[in-house]
Every structure is written in structure tokens, then in C-alpha cells.
Design an enzyme around this catalytic site. Structure first.
Site, PDB file in Angstrom:
ATOM      1  N   LYS A  91      21.388  43.219  27.981  1.00  0.00           N
ATOM      2  CA  LYS A  91      22.491  42.842  27.087  1.00  0.00           C
ATOM      3  C   LYS A  91      22.116  43.254  25.657  1.00  0.00           C
ATOM      4  CE  LYS A  91      23.235  40.450  30.927  1.00  0.00           C
ATOM      5  NZ  LYS A  91      23.933  40.948  32.086  1.00  0.00           N
TER       6      LYS A  91
HETATM    7  C1  LIG Z   1      23.526  39.755  33.299  1.00  0.00           C
HETATM    8  C2  LIG Z   1      24.584  38.905  33.829  1.00  0.00           C
HETATM    9  C3  LIG Z   1      24.307  37.636  34.353  1.00  0.00           C
HETATM   10  C4  LIG Z   1      22.919  37.124  34.562  1.00  0.00           C
HETATM   11  O1  LIG Z   1      22.196  36.972  33.377  1.00  0.00           O
HETATM   12  P1  LIG Z   1      20.650  36.550  33.442  1.00  0.00           P
HETATM   13  O2  LIG Z   1      20.361  36.154  32.032  1.00  0.00           O
HETATM   14  O3  LIG Z   1      19.907  37.780  33.853  1.00  0.00           O
HETATM   15  O4  LIG Z   1      20.520  35.449  34.396  1.00  0.00           O
HETATM   16  C5  LIG Z   1      25.382  36.839  34.752  1.00  0.00           C
HETATM   17  N1  LIG Z   1      26.645  37.279  34.661  1.00  0.00           N
HETATM   18  C6  LIG Z   1      26.955  38.490  34.165  1.00  0.00           C
HETATM   19  C7  LIG Z   1      28.376  38.932  34.061  1.00  0.00           C
HETATM   20  C8  LIG Z   1      25.926  39.358  33.758  1.00  0.00           C
HETATM   21  O5  LIG Z   1      26.224  40.582  33.305  1.00  0.00           O
END
Ligand SMILES: *Cc1c(COP(=O)(O)O)cnc(C)c1O
Length: 376
Positions: free
Chosen positions: A182
Site C-alpha cells: 500500500k
Molecule cells: C492488502 C489488503 C488487505 C490485507 O491487508 P493486510 O494489512 O496485509 O492484512 C485487506 N483488504 C484489501 C482490499 C487489501 O488490499
């Protein structure tokens, strides 16, 4: 041959120093830096409460508990999402009910959610897929008065805006990710935000074993000797560390610059790709994206996506298949109650282009030239 990855987090000396300071302070578990990061994140969003956790997956789990989801309940989710969205529902013994998404944004709409609502529906998880703001008020209006909570999975959304306000800030409960894929990263990490004070207090306890007084607060109160905590419900260890929060504080300060650069690069892709650029994900009418994932829907006459990815890889360019569809993976195969044609089209024919803060215009030109050669 130089290689262009799909994503590189924008980390520097400032984050390294902040992490080192946390280590030198001797307080490395959840403590003052987590509290400060929570305050800063809540202030950035303009929400009353932010609770830092270990990931967005655990943030979603807490969010669903907060929404009252339990065994046998149904939660409407997009299949077109990282699998953690559906898994968070499954952890609680509830049933993820997959809704289709709209082609332009990859997000749920009232029209795709409505046919799936039943009297067992307890919540809907809307996702800001790839950073594209979902039309939250439209889905909230659909379920109003039915005892259904809309949880916003804003994992990809920090830095995106909905009607001019940070994504997730208008939701009853929202969950964010700080994974390096992200924009804002703490290595691993997440945040739950909510509007309600009692809910926030409960989620704070649940992320720390159900403790009535956090370990950090007990320590602050005269070395902890005089405060005895109780455990009134079964909680979890979903804590973030102070080392992560120290990094997060620096990253939060850089978020506006990250978003601006990504939007600039996405606009440049759109322009340079010509007719192909019109197939890039774009801002919806109600908001602006941080372009966490800059995806392109391949034209029907383009070579197969596997071939496109392989030929890009030969040129040192690491693109990725588009966003996954949970209902096509083993744990959820055959689980969808309805056909999901747009989800299947998007997941099968889209690819994610390299986009990161330090991507140079020369590198971007290389990607564009390669794509034009392969896709036409
Ligand atoms: C990356 C992501 C997650 C999970 O995030 P983590 O911090 O890795 O647990 C959940 N939902 C969406 C839409 C994502 O892109």
C-alpha cells in the site's frame, strides 16, 4: 538489464532513525508511539477514534466483531478483492456472500449488493479497491434501517478522497492496511477507525487480550503496581509495536507527497498509452484515487494476459495480474450465489502496472513502449 518492479515502498533515513529511536528508548511494544500514531491518523482523517493493530486483516476482524457479526451471519463482500476481505468474515464463523462489482471502478454498488441482502445479512464490507473510493453513502442508503452495518475495507485507501474527505472517514467503521504493497507502510500494520466512543473502547480492549487497562497505561501509572486489570471478554493479541508506529508517523507525514506523485504518474500513463490509456482505472465521479493499484483492462484483441506478463518480464518489467477474485480460489470455490461476470472479466483481463514514488519518467517510458509493442 535494469528491472522495474511493480512497487517499491518510499522509505528513507528518517524512517530508519525513527525506528532506531524507538529501539533506543527501550519501549518497543505498544506504547507512546502507537498512541501518537493513532492520534495523528485520526486527525488526518478527521475521525474521533483510531485503533492501531497488527494488520488490516486483524482490523477487519475487529471491525466485524464491532458490527456484531457472529456465527451463521451473512456478510456481503466483493469477491474482487484481496482474499483477506472474505477471510475476516470466515474467521468469525460467518458467511461471506459475494457481490459483483462495477466495471469502471472495481467496486460494489447498491445495484450489486441489493439482490444479496437477506434477513441474515449483518454487515456489508465495501472495499476501496486499488484505492478507488467506493460510493459509501449510496450503499449506506441502501441498507439504512435494516440493522446492517457497512464496514469500509479501506486497506488500499489512505490518501484517496471521497467527496473531498479522506476515504473511510465517513464510515461507521473502517479498516486500513500499512503493508508495503500500500502507500503508507509500517512493514506490517493496520488501523481501525470508528465514530462511536464505546465501540472504540471495546475494540481497544479486544486488540489487547480483552484487558480493561492497557499494559502501557498500567506501566505509566506508578510502574503498574497499583492498577489491576480485568479481562471481561476473550480478546486477541492484535497489537502494533512502537517501532512500527514510529515508522508510521514519518510515513503519514509523507502521504500527501506520495499521493501527488502517484496521481501525476498515473495521469502520465494515461496520456502516453493513447487508446490503451482509456482502459486504465480512473477517478470515479465522487472522488479521487491514490492509485494504489494502477490497473489496465486489456483489450479483447490483445494477447493473453499470461503472455503479456511474460513478455514484459523478458524486458525486465514486473507487472502483475489484476486484483484477485476470492470465489475462484479453493476456500470459496462454488460459494457464490450469483454469477459474477464483471469480477471475472476484471480479474481475468486486467494487469497492474509498475507505479511507485521513485519511478522515473524514463522507466515509465520503458513500460509504455513495451506495452505498446506487446498489446498494440
Ligand atoms: C492488502 C489488503 C488487505 C490485507 O491487508 P493486510 O494489512 O496485509 O492484512 C485487506 N483488504 C484489501 C482490499 C487489501 O488490499
Amino acid at each position: 538489464m535494469s528491472s522495474i518492479p511493480v512497487m517499491i515502498p518510499w522509505l528513507g533515513e528518517e524512517e530508519a532513525l525513527a525506528a532506531a529511536e524507538a529501539v533506543r528508548s527501550g519501549w518497543v511494544a505498544q506504547g507512546p508511539r502507537v498512541a501518537e500514531f493513532e492520534r495523528a491518523f485520526a486527525e488526518y482523517l478527521g475521525v474521533p477514534h483510531a485503533i492501531a493493530v497488527s494488520s488490516c486483516t486483524t482490523a477487519l476482524q475487529l471491525a466485524l466483531i464491532g458490527a456484531g457479526v457472529g456465527p451463521g451471519d451473512e456478510v456481503v463482500v466483493p469477491s474482487f478483492s484481496f482474499i483477506a476481505t472474505a477471510n475476516a468474515v470466515t474467521y468469525l464463523g460467518a458467511v461471506p456472500v459475494f457481490a459483483d462489482v462495477e466495471l469502471s471502478s472495481g467496486n460494489l454498488t447498491p445495484g450489486t449488493v441489493e439482490p444479496l441482502l437477506t434477513d441474515r445479512t449483518k454487515a456489508v464490507i465495501v472495499v476501496d479497491q486499488g484505492g478507488v473510493p467506493v460510493d459509501l453513502p449510496a450503499v449506506e442508503a441502501l441498507v439504512a434501517g435494516r440493522g446492517i452495518t457497512v464496514v469500509e475495507d479501506a486497506a488500499c485507501g489512505a490518501g484517496s478522497l471521497l467527496n473531498g474527505r479522506p476515504v473511510g472517514s465517513g464510515a461507521a467503521i473502517a479498516a486500513y492496511s500499512f503493508h508495503p504493497r500500500k502507500l503508507l507502510t509500517t512493514g506490517e500494520g493496520g488501523m481501525v477507525t470508528c465514530q462511536d466512543g464505546e465501540l472504540a473502547a471495546r475494540l481497544r480492549r479486544l486488540r489487547e487480550h480483552g484487558m480493561s487497562v492497557s499494559a502501557a497505561d498500567r506501566h505509566a501509572a506508578s510502574g503498574g503496581a497499583s492498577v489491576v486489570e480485568t479481562y471481561d471478554e476473550v480478546g486477541y493479541n492484535f497489537r502494533m509495536t512502537d517501532i512500527q508506529a514510529a515508522i508510521g508517523l514519518v510515513q503519514l507525514g509523507k502521504l500527501p507527497a506520495m499521493v501527488a506523485r502517484r496521481r501525476e504518474l498515473a495521469a502520465r500513463y494515461r496520456e502516453l498509452l493513447g487508446p490503451l490509456g482509456e482502459r486504465l482505472v480512473a477517478d470515479p465521479p465522487h472522488g479521487s484515487s491514490n492509485f494504489q493499484a494502477c490497473w489496465l483492462l486489456l483489450p479483447e484483441d490483445a494477447p493473453d494476459r499470461t503472455e503479456v506478463l511474460a513478455r514484459l518480464a523478458e524486458k525486465g518489467i514486473s507487472a502483475r495480474r489484476g486484483i484477485m477474485a476470492a470465489h475462484l480460489e479453493l476456500p470459496y470455490k462454488g460459494a457464490s450465489r450469483v454469477e459474477l461476470p464483471t469480477t471475472e472479466l476484471l480479474t481475468g483481463r486486467s494487469l497492474i502496472l509498475p507505479l511507485y514514488h521513485s519511478l522515473t519518467e524514463e522507466q515509465q517510458d520503458t513500460v509504455v513502449a513495451a506495452l505498446r509493442e506487446i498489446v498494440g
